[in-house]
Design a protein around this motif. Sequence first.
Motif, PDB file in Angstrom:
ATOM      1  N   ASP A  14       0.812  -1.226   0.000  1.00 44.64           N
ATOM      2  CA  ASP A  14       0.000   0.000   0.000  1.00 44.64           C
ATOM      3  C   ASP A  14       0.841   1.270   0.000  1.00 44.64           C
ATOM      4  O   ASP A  14       0.573   2.211   0.748  1.00 44.64           O
ATOM      5  N   SER A  29       1.033  -2.054  -4.216  1.00 43.92           N
ATOM      6  CA  SER A  29       1.470  -3.251  -3.489  1.00 43.92           C
ATOM      7  C   SER A  29       2.036  -4.244  -4.490  1.00 43.92           C
ATOM      8  O   SER A  29       1.430  -4.488  -5.540  1.00 43.92           O
ATOM      9  N   GLY A  65       2.400   3.525   3.688  1.00 40.94           N
ATOM     10  CA  GLY A  65       2.684   2.157   3.298  1.00 40.94           C
ATOM     11  C   GLY A  65       4.077   1.730   3.742  1.00 40.94           C
ATOM     12  O   GLY A  65       4.825   2.515   4.327  1.00 40.94           O
TER      13      GLY A  65
END
Length: 259
Positions: A14, A29, A65
């Motif tokens: 992410d 991702s 992320g």
Amino acid sequence: MRSSAKTLPLELHDVSLTAGGKRVIKDLSCRFTALAGCSVIIGPNGAGKSLLLKLCHGLITPDRGTVRWAGGADPGLRGKHQAMVLQRPVLLRRSVWANVAFALKSKKLPAAERGRRVDEALAQAGLSRYAQRPARLLSFGEQQRLALARAWVTRPELLLLDEPSANLDPAATHVIEEIIKEAAVQGTKVIMTTHDLHQARRLADEVLFLHRGRLKEQAPAAQFFAGPENDLAQAFLRGELLWWRRRSIYDPDEGRPDS
Ligand SMILES: Nc1ncnc2c1ncn2[C@@H]1O[C@H](COP(=O)(O)OP(=O)(O)OP(=O)(O)O)[C@@H](O)[C@H]1O
Ligand SMILES: [Mg+2]
């Protein structure tokens, strides 16, 4: 796969990145493993390919992320086991030979062994006759080959290459591709970008297709080139993806405010 992996698998979860007030990597991702072989990232200019490689090398950190190497996020460990060749390589103000030798400095090799490895790397890159020349006097294409020789001589677990043959003639491109293939044979994982779809077909075991900061598809190369699932990837392979158009008829994400 090497038994004592320090950097693989490499996992992005992410990941988002903002630059110049614009989100340039969006909720990305992906997972890179040694088993998947050579991973080739393709996509139009400005898609985020170079940024993705820099994230993989830890040169930049995401706003959101996580990036993890072999399950950890330790930058100290990572540096010893991976090497990157930038799209515009930066060379030391030293000779061609010294540039490659410098990369081996941390390896603590006996001088004779270090010399042998440097000579071998320069020969492989077709640069032996320039060994004593100042690196900055090399042509751009020669500098690119030197940058690859310098990265490969350390025999990293992971080699990240940003358009390694963008300015090379066909013979020099062949030299680069032979080094990339040898890296794979020796168990080095290669993640690279290219604009040359023929090169992608020759080298890729898997393909990642990026468009405007988003990963649209990651698939085994044979499957991808037989017919990608993503509409944008299909258009890109047909040469129909028009990067200068503000709104693409193909992209459902285009209406989003951060696109
Ligand atoms: N430091 C920065 N500041 C602002 N914008 C940036 C910065 N770095 C990259 N960008 C933008 O992020 C986007 C992705 O850049 P990136 O260099 O990753 O593209 P690319 O896919 O490698 O393109 P190319 O095929 O031209 O090499 C571009 O729109 C670029 O202008
Ligand atoms: Mg780029």
